[in-house]
Design a protein around this motif. Structure first.
Motif: not given
Length: 213
Positions: A180-185, A190-191
């Motif tokens: 759900a975070s698009d593989n973005d740290a 934030k999630l």
């Protein structure tokens, strides 16, 4: 994302840091020394990765062989549980410290997780830990000399909380949070803060809500 709780971590962090720096009376920030420290840290990491990483990695893996026994599908969930429980693992000075296989603190937590996982308990599965009773938690995380893990009630409550979120919103796995975070740290941080209340490290300073992220 949890409705009503969402906020931009980057904005909150930058505004809070600026506000605290301007209002603080007991702490002074030495801008010049910050630059020197940053330079020293960069030199250390560059030297570590170029010259010392194999030695450090070997030592780390020998001491921290925590999830090699778990199949790849469950590593993210295992790490999420470990880091969810990784707070305030020390008892007051001059009292018995909680140890597992002789290890204290974070390594003690990893040792406890590994020990009970190898016995067949799915410690990484929210279907297991979201329903765990406190007496089960006490038994699972007991120390070498029966010294209990600190803040048992709080840790058990938090496991129930994060487990319910994963089961109700993320198909029972932290992997879905990563997706759900698009593989973005940054998106993942934030999630996590928005979805899991125990990660929402906040305080009110001079009338402003600030975050510990």
């Amino acid at each position: 994302m949890a409705e009503g709780n969402s906020y931009d971590c980057d904005m909150v962090e930058s505004l809070a840091a600026k506000f605290i720096a301007e209002k603080a009376q007991d702490v002074h920030i030495n801008e010049e020394n910050i630059k020197k420290l940053a330079s020293t840290i960069m030199e250390f990491f560059l030297d570590t990765f170029e010259n010392k990483l194999p030695t450090i990695s070997t030592h780390f893996l020998q001491k921290f062989d925590t999830y090699s026994f778990i199949n790849d599908r469950n590593v993210a969930d295992w790490l999420f549980v470990v880091h969810t429980l990784n707070f305030s693992l020390w008892n007051p000075n001059n009292t018995k410290q909680w140890r597992v296989n002789g290890a204290q603190g974070f390594f003690g937590l990893c040792a406890a997780m590994k020990k009970i996982s190898e016995k067949g308990m799915r410690t990484w599965d929210p279907r297991c830990y979201s329903k765990m009773m406190q007496c089960e938690f006490e038994h699972i995380f007991r120390g070498d000399d029966e010294t209990p893990i600190p803040l048992i009630h709080e840790r058990c409550r938090i496991l129930h909380e994060v487990g319910e979120v994963l089961l109700n919103k993320y198909k029972g796995t932290f992997v879905e949070c990563i997706k759900a975070s698009d593989n973005d740290a940054d998106n993942l941080v934030k999630l996590i803060v928005n979805e899991f209340e125990s990660y929402r490290d906040e305080a009110v300073y001079e009338g402003l809500t600030v975050t510990g992220l």
